[in-house]
Enzyme design. Sequence first.
Site, PDB file in Angstrom:
ATOM      1  N   ALA A 271       0.795  -1.178   0.214  1.00 37.16           N
ATOM      2  CA  ALA A 271       0.153   0.225  -0.084  1.00 37.16           C
ATOM      3  C   ALA A 271       0.992   1.294   0.129  1.00 37.16           C
ATOM      4  O   ALA A 271       2.104   1.238   0.214  1.00 37.16           O
ATOM      5  CB  ALA A 271      -0.919  -0.024   1.327  1.00 37.16           C
ATOM      6  N   GLU A 307      -0.008   2.528   7.096  1.00 30.20           N
ATOM      7  CA  GLU A 307      -0.438   3.569   6.132  1.00 30.20           C
ATOM      8  C   GLU A 307      -1.016   4.938   6.949  1.00 30.20           C
ATOM      9  O   GLU A 307      -0.663   6.082   6.698  1.00 30.20           O
ATOM     10  CB  GLU A 307      -1.211   3.346   5.043  1.00 30.20           C
ATOM     11  CG  GLU A 307      -0.707   2.171   4.320  1.00 30.20           C
ATOM     12  CD  GLU A 307       0.807   2.003   3.889  1.00 30.20           C
ATOM     13  OE1 GLU A 307       1.367   3.136   3.872  1.00 30.20           O
ATOM     14  OE2 GLU A 307       1.494   1.275   3.773  1.00 30.20           O
TER      15      GLU A 307
HETATM   16  N1  B3K Z   1       5.732   3.710   1.323  1.00 33.06           N
HETATM   17  C1  B3K Z   1       5.228   2.773   0.731  1.00 33.06           C
HETATM   18  C2  B3K Z   1       6.333   1.827   0.314  1.00 33.06           C
HETATM   19  C3  B3K Z   1       6.806   2.342  -1.364  1.00 33.06           C
HETATM   20  C4  B3K Z   1       7.791   1.552  -1.918  1.00 33.06           C
HETATM   21  C5  B3K Z   1       8.234   1.890  -3.163  1.00 33.06           C
HETATM   22  N2  B3K Z   1       8.976   0.997  -4.041  1.00 33.06           N
HETATM   23  C6  B3K Z   1       4.605   1.994   1.608  1.00 33.06           C
HETATM   24  C7  B3K Z   1       5.023   1.775   3.065  1.00 33.06           C
HETATM   25  O1  B3K Z   1       5.931   1.544   3.512  1.00 33.06           O
HETATM   26  O2  B3K Z   1       4.062   2.122   3.845  1.00 33.06           O
HETATM   27 ZN    ZN Z   2       5.644   2.565   5.240  1.00 29.23          ZN
END
Ligand code: B3K
Ligand code: ZN
Length: 872
Positions: A271, A307
């Site tokens: 996500a 998230e």
């Molecule tokens: N921040 C995103 C992950 C992005 C990955 C890019 N290859 C999801 C998470 O860690 O919440």
């Molecule tokens: Zn994250």
Amino acid sequence: MSSTLSDTAPRFLADYRPADFTIKTVNLSISLDDICSQVVSVLTLVRQGDGSSALQLNGEQLTLVSLVIDNQALSKAQYELSDTLLTIPPSSLPNRANFVVTITTEINPQENTALEGLFKSGEAFCTQCEAEGFRRISYYLDRPDVMATFTTKVIADKTLYPYLLSNGNKVASGELADNKHFVTWHDPFPKPCYLFALVAGDFDILTDNFTTSSGRDVALEIFVDKGNLAKAKHAMVSLQKSMTWDEETFGLEYDLDIYMIVAVDFFNMGAMENKGLNVFNSKYVLADSQCATDSDYFNIEAVIAHEYFHNWTGNRVTCRDWFQLSLKEGLTVFRDQQFSAQMHSSAVTRIQNVRVLRSQQFAEDAGPMAHPIRPEKVLEMNNFYTLTVYEKGAEVIRMLHTLIGVDKFRQGMDLYFARFDGMAVTCDDFINAMSDASGKDLNQFKLWYSQSGTPVIKAQEYFDAKTQSYTLTLSQHSPVTTNQPAPQALHIPIKIELISEAGESSAYSELLELTQAEQSWTFTGLTAKPTIAMLCDFSAPVKLIFDQDDASLLTVMKKAENSFCRWDAGQKLLMGYIQQLTFNADYDIPNDLVMAINTMLSRDDDRAFIAEQLILPSFDEAASLMVDVNPIALTRAITRLMQTIAKGAEQQLFSCYQACNQASEANHCVANRALKNVCLTYLSHLPEYHYLVTEQYQQASNNADVSQENMTDSLAALSCSAKHNLAGLSEQLQHFEHKWQQTSLVMDKWFALSASVSSDDIFTQLKRLLLHPQFSLKNPNRARSLIGAFAMNNPKYFHCPTGQGYQFLAGQIAKLNSINPQVASRLITPLIQYKSFAPTQQKLMKAELIKLRAIAQLSNDLKEKLDAALRD
Ligand code: B3K
Ligand code: ZN
């Protein structure tokens, strides 16, 4: 091909420089079309330097239509364009510090199979910009320390795309010619472009709301494919629980008027925390009791929480540069783990965290891509969304929490937000806030951010009956590697418990701070040698070498107050037998073990915990503790141990199975199923219980009373059938496939199961599966469920001495290289760890890596890993 670019030079943390220009506002107008979407981006720029720097904007896979500065169109001679950069020299820029750049570009979402930037997931348009995907939407200063306020107008066909979404609040909407419409969104919080998102499509929406502790109303909306509304309820409840938890635990409230989650089927990861508009892999949103397992429910809640928690740890305070990724990821994983522990059993949650760490992160930290939680050199940033940055990163935050305590940790968080809200900062900034708030010197602790490898702690004990004193000596060693020739001593919290001989409650429970290469602690007033329980709650991500005899381990198992230590002592005993059996297939397992297991099964307490105690260390976990692993001998050893336990504890396993099966307490149904299915797994090693597997499959998957059907039980039965290639397997697989052919997420489970069948014709089966009408390498969930499940869950055939397993994996990676480099790069993990295996396997694996390295259009993602793996 998407990631194959001319700039193949790595970047270094040490080279960080602030940007020469910042962007105050971004005004986007995006007209969506399958093959030619148009993006008009109006940027208000502010020059930071002295006027001598060119403006360099990142951009990939874009067609530049026009470039205007203030109101002046630039001719081609006034700028330079490469595959990755748009460079506007100082001579083409105005003399003022503030100016406006208007860029029009065109992109092809339909062809974007890499799923970075703007792409199509089924009929819907959606985006993924972290880490560096925004540069595939428009030319931009694509770096997290450039934070701007975004206003986004989305334009598309009204019938096909009734919902047009972006970050922030909806500020305008209206009809346009040619059956088109538009919606404009404004996000008042300045953000880096990696948090930008856009979605367009036709959905069903589950709506609800949340009133924050200060009384603000927030609209909650979950967008799912039509027909899936009922499956979004668990995600909605999880979101509301997360919002409450963050207010209660950290005093953090949500800040916009709306929080949207969109579930899509084509997504590279779990996500994405885009501001106000999370995009989720549908796997982490959709669930009902018929089609989702207990662990699906658990994971959905955890990912929704993760998230959501990013809104503060990641979005309000973000990373200065991508080397600081663990600033937001390690901290947010720690937060989601604490949340899950509070929502469920904290003991079981912790055990599951530790299993992931030991089985996968330890292997990464010992392999060719080992890196500190704050890496120092990166070729492809997407390669660094690793178990090290996430899981070990979370362990580092947990150690801090252990060292300063819960109250000071909260004060440290408050100070961190007070200092840095709205800013892009570093891991050091975070630790300094923690140090300032707690008064604790954390300078040595910071080394956890720059040293890689799993530290090894050696423990020795000495009891002096005369002085009634017990001395514990600990020494620490971090691995020496080419990148790390002289590792230093780390600051390591070691929680221990001393169990007195009489075994009533513990004599001591203490937090030791190991800061030197070797250190001793003496405990006095002990009439007899105590038994020590080490690393309570797994207080540090280390490997422990401690010669504790079986009798002491059994004492810890029975008497330690710390539940993690009770579990871990059992695992250590089991691991010892696995190792013995790997070297000597005829090794006789002492009866003590079976007796201990019988006692465990007859207890009537926490069934989820007993289930964890009964689960053997995995193939990967055992492998990470051995050198020159013979995978065939190791799989055999694990099977032998399962059989021995099954035979020795047959009666207890069967009565426990029945008791759990008949248990009616709704509150404990997850625990009952967990224990029941562990018992079934053991019993399935005995031919006389194969009927039980068939019976369970029938009841759980083919029941006249549909309300009795259950995906956890169906899958448990199916995986027993697959593991032993039972007579009923093909009928069960056919039934399952027929029943779920319309439900994509369940078909993923079917592909995964089909790939883990233990059968000599598995390679014929795999070929057949690749040709299945529902299989596509373009769908990451599908690719992972077939290819990943084979490589990770079918060690006997993946490592088969003909090398066919490795060839199969490498062949699919080669195809994925040009379709989706990120997915290819994830799937290569088991192959690059070849050096931990015996020479026969090493040679075969290495040959496949060499072939992959020779691919003409190799993506940076694979190149970086292959070069690391093939070095020296
Ligand atoms: N921040 C995103 C992950 C992005 C990955 C890019 N290859 C999801 C998470 O860690 O919440
Ligand atoms: Zn994250």
